[in-house]
Design an enzyme around this catalytic site. Sequence first.
Site, short mmCIF file in Angstrom:
data_model
loop_
_atom_site.label_atom_id
_atom_site.label_comp_id
_atom_site.label_asym_id
_atom_site.label_seq_id
_atom_site.Cartn_x
_atom_site.Cartn_y
_atom_site.Cartn_z
N GLY D 149 0.83 -1.19 0.00
CA GLY D 149 0.00 0.00 0.00
C GLY D 149 0.87 1.24 0.00
CB CYS D 150 0.20 4.68 -1.17
SG CYS D 150 -1.46 4.94 -0.50
CG PHE D 151 -1.14 5.71 3.92
CD1 PHE D 151 -0.69 7.02 4.06
CD2 PHE D 151 -2.46 5.51 3.55
CE1 PHE D 151 -1.55 8.10 3.84
CE2 PHE D 151 -3.32 6.58 3.31
CZ PHE D 151 -2.86 7.87 3.45
#
Lengths: 346, 346, 346, 346
Positions: D149-151
Amino acid sequence: MLNVGVIGASGYTGVELMRILWGHPEMRVELTTANQYVGEPVSRLYPSLAGFYQGAYETFDLGVIIERCDIVFSCLPHGESLKVVPELVDSGMKVVDLSADFRLKDAGEYQSWYGVVHTATELLEKAAYGLPEINREAVAAAGMTANPGCFPTGALIGMFPAAAAGLVDGTVIVDSKSGVSGAGRKLTLATHFPQTADSIEPYGVMGHRHLPEIRSQFRRLVGDAGADILFIPHLVPMNRGILSTIYIPLTEGHDYAKIRGIYEQAYEGEPFIHLLPSGSYPVTKAVQGSNNCHVGIAMPGCGKTLVVITAIDNLVKGASGEAVQNMNLMCGLPEEMGLAGPALFP
Amino acid sequence: MLNVGVIGASGYTGVELMRILWGHPEMRVELTTANQYVGEPVSRLYPSLAGFYQGAYETFDLGVIIERCDIVFSCLPHGESLKVVPELVDSGMKVVDLSADFRLKDAGEYQSWYGVVHTATELLEKAAYGLPEINREAVAAAGMTANPGCFPTGALIGMFPAAAAGLVDGTVIVDSKSGVSGAGRKLTLATHFPQTADSIEPYGVMGHRHLPEIRSQFRRLVGDAGADILFIPHLVPMNRGILSTIYIPLTEGHDYAKIRGIYEQAYEGEPFIHLLPSGSYPVTKAVQGSNNCHVGIAMPGCGKTLVVITAIDNLVKGASGEAVQNMNLMCGLPEEMGLAGPALFP
Amino acid sequence: MLNVGVIGASGYTGVELMRILWGHPEMRVELTTANQYVGEPVSRLYPSLAGFYQGAYETFDLGVIIERCDIVFSCLPHGESLKVVPELVDSGMKVVDLSADFRLKDAGEYQSWYGVVHTATELLEKAAYGLPEINREAVAAAGMTANPGCFPTGALIGMFPAAAAGLVDGTVIVDSKSGVSGAGRKLTLATHFPQTADSIEPYGVMGHRHLPEIRSQFRRLVGDAGADILFIPHLVPMNRGILSTIYIPLTEGHDYAKIRGIYEQAYEGEPFIHLLPSGSYPVTKAVQGSNNCHVGIAMPGCGKTLVVITAIDNLVKGASGEAVQNMNLMCGLPEEMGLAGPALFP
Amino acid sequence: MLNVGVIGASGYTGVELMRILWGHPEMRVELTTANQYVGEPVSRLYPSLAGFYQGAYETFDLGVIIERCDIVFSCLPHGESLKVVPELVDSGMKVVDLSADFRLKDAGEYQSWYGVVHTATELLEKAAYGLPEINREAVAAAGMTANPGCFPTGALIGMFPAAAAGLVDGTVIVDSKSGVSGAGRKLTLATHFPQTADSIEPYGVMGHRHLPEIRSQFRRLVGDAGADILFIPHLVPMNRGILSTIYIPLTEGHDYAKIRGIYEQAYEGEPFIHLLPSGSYPVTKAVQGSNNCHVGIAMPGCGKTLVVITAIDNLVKGASGEAVQNMNLMCGLPEEMGLAGPALFP
């Protein structure tokens, strides 16, 4: 591999040149000057270059430049470029000048708009106007090119097919909308975030410096009689991009199909111009970070006015990308080298 | 104190009406309807109203509205308003309709632009066009007012002095730039943040629904012969505000001083219009959140074109503020009541 | 009607004061000073005031201020306020000082953070810290109030119920996100649109000037032992608004229901604080242009940390609105006078 | 040259993959699927690709993909990927899955956060977690990679040196700020321009789906005992970029110099991570459009907390760029191929 000097490299056109040249297979930045930041690593001013460029800004020194560089891009402000570009050209280097100093052929007109006496009129005559789409051969043959202003690039690409085909009858209105990076890195109230964000404003209403540039190139295409330009730029709360909505009063007897044919033919083979399908119109974001220019045309209402809308990234096709495009031509390299590719979207 | 009903109150013009009416000394919101959100507290949809409005959305029920309300603002979408406004008006209530349903006097033209058969043509004839600056007496006398579109408000305020003075010769070009709230609360790709932020785009190039509205009011002022309007709106990455840059081709023999005099006289005493000093031009942020309209005029170039630039907040002077202004007039209250005051800047 | 002097009125807190005071029933701006703009009409700098304020900026002149004004707001920068506020107070006028000069009780700490020797330590002792929510009685009794910083306002409102109830165990982390207007009207690279738009950045990481202010007020509530504050602000590409996400390590044995009760009780009757329902969290836009503070609380994860999130408009509740709130208290007027009302949304 | 299939290619990670792959010397997009847009030219949805990609979206057809493609990127939403990726992998193709379906090793945890029963648990065990900086060897050996995921990408890059060195003592707080493109192309009220522009808001306060992903990878480094993560994301009015401000409580006895050494060593040789000089902190704009991750570290206050700040472009290093990085590794190509280069600034 050509060694590149970028002079006056501390502004946004400088950092954009360095970004583009990082990916250019035949050019590498050898030297950057910025008298205000001598000794400061470029990547300190622009962390986006951290890891990609180790050098620091140097003082401008003609001898050093001639010794270390093969070609030069000048990002100096107007009034400064004309002091140093002639000597660089005399030394035999190819130079693309991104300032306004060599864009207007008429030294008197230059002086009246920029408030500077032109002291390099000899070079002024020889300088090619660096809009390849209307001046490719001259650029390829030139030792020095005057890179166009950002507004003129978008406006002229939109107008020249109509102008060249004799369609223009009366005053062309160019209503342009620019992102704030076009105003450069210099601090002004107009570019202060709280003044400019979430708002739009016109500027240069009574006469912007890009007007005589647009007009002089336009008149090369249509002649002096009758045709005129009214140009009003607006500041839009976005970083990059110029959208120009161009209203062209038409001579009689043209329908949309015919005019579309004229535009298709004019842009055929142009590597960076993309005429959008009928019913589609440009969006600046779709050219962001690219050297591409999107064009849409329409004839709303009773058909007496042609509306041409163009979108460019003011820092790429409107400045540093176009400069590399010109330099490619001047150096006999493929025009698209280091420049092709899609925009960053969204 | 008048009890106000706001019907179709879940959109941005609804919440803006409630914000404005909160501070209105003679009106209070008694009832809000939104069939999609029945039972939901208004402040749940709009936390900005938390602590200021306790009510929940109710179902639309004519009898209930007539019983509890003295006056009504309709924020229903076009095609919906014409179904319910006639009955409200028949019941004797003053109604301001913010939809497009009663703006065009020609039911056929309405149908061709909005794709809806007009079923309330009788009321259409009686409805006043609610731009007080050109139609104050009719509004004050009306039982029902069609609140103008946001673009027509800015465009007509800019044009009417020139039009009324017979200065217009040919096609007027209205190049408008709007904030995204003008597109409403309905989700669309065009208003999706990543598509719209940091970018600008034209829309409605071949014909926007506000064009016939601008044109019909314009022709009331100048007559049918010759005069035409070309209107292209653009979507700007900002919340609120419309800047209209209006290019008016002039009949012969007018200089700036004369035209400025005409504009000064036309706007004299207008509570919400402010003609900026010569050389100053409007910025949307300077009217943000207010019912004010700023106007700047210029005659660049050879003087054959008058440039008028207007700025409004599309949700206030372009919608809910103007609606309250109309209702004040209709109720015999001071026109500025609840509306006066400076913009939120920056 | 009290005659108000606004000194140092050319910045954003000045124009915001004038906007608020325009609608205040018991105060009117009589005089504005700004040594840099003497003679310039205020509405020339701020066209949002065109039609609402005719005056021009004047030179600061103590005698003139005392003669013409009943009360004074000082918007001078830190280091300047302490030179003039004592004399104004001595003359018997109520003064609210929006600078940092009287916020820290410890003159040594002031000097170390602001680099200025405090020359008005006598007044420093008497100045009330103008956060009515924790210091209402002192403000009401004061002749002079130090208006809090924007970050401390949002942070302290979020923390004080937990602090006062003895819930805090360890270091409180305050991660704040501010709009750019908080940095004022002074031009800096950090507030230059192209640097700041479409991006986010931290600043003051190793110590921001608002940290000692937050800490000193926090310690008044919890005592000196153990408790500490870690504060990191971030610059967000928006005009107005501060969102503070506050992470409070809890002493043992508290559940959400109990803590929610504590917060409800603490804010009960507060005119400008609104505790959002469980599961709802603040959005800066929902307080834009208002003096309101929205608060949301949560206990995610294993329940050892209380998360409090507050939103204010930095120019209203974080500056000029709070100043008027304080002045209302000092003048014996209703605390909400001229300040109540919903935010501008969207 | 490897023929690439991009399935579920109509979203932002799809168009970003196509932009990146256009410049990749060893991969070319052969096929794109999007069941919602079958037959529609990709460049109609994304004009940024006009002139760069002629193809249209196709239906998903396993046989066709196996026949025409050598490798596949899946941009399908979670719950969809797990239905088709196993067969693609079984056919012998290398697959990078950008969905969440194979990120959490615990199928039960997956079900509880995503509400979907995991039906491909066999492949789940074999899938490599595609964060090369902590898992390079596994990725290089894998037939299938779960792209983070990006986070988690920004958070884990910031945390892992401290975690691996045993510095963490207690709950790590990750306060992240994301641009709106991270929410994808799907229309929601939260991503509607007028709701989101000029404002900031928290979301997922009580538990965001990226929390278990961050926590599980974090625990692989630090073990299960004691360490925990508190993660709160915020939506920032910008297109691209995630800034994560990470507060790490330290075990005793470490000073800044020592910790800086640990970070320098951990990132040494990493092609895309750049540790900024002491006193400099990341800005999302300086990584915009690039696969780079900037990191800044600080120990403000009494030195009990390490603050690590990371910036990435959520669509590049946080999604499509990282996917290409993983695929390069899986295919034995140089890790940086097609990905190196500076960001677009400003």
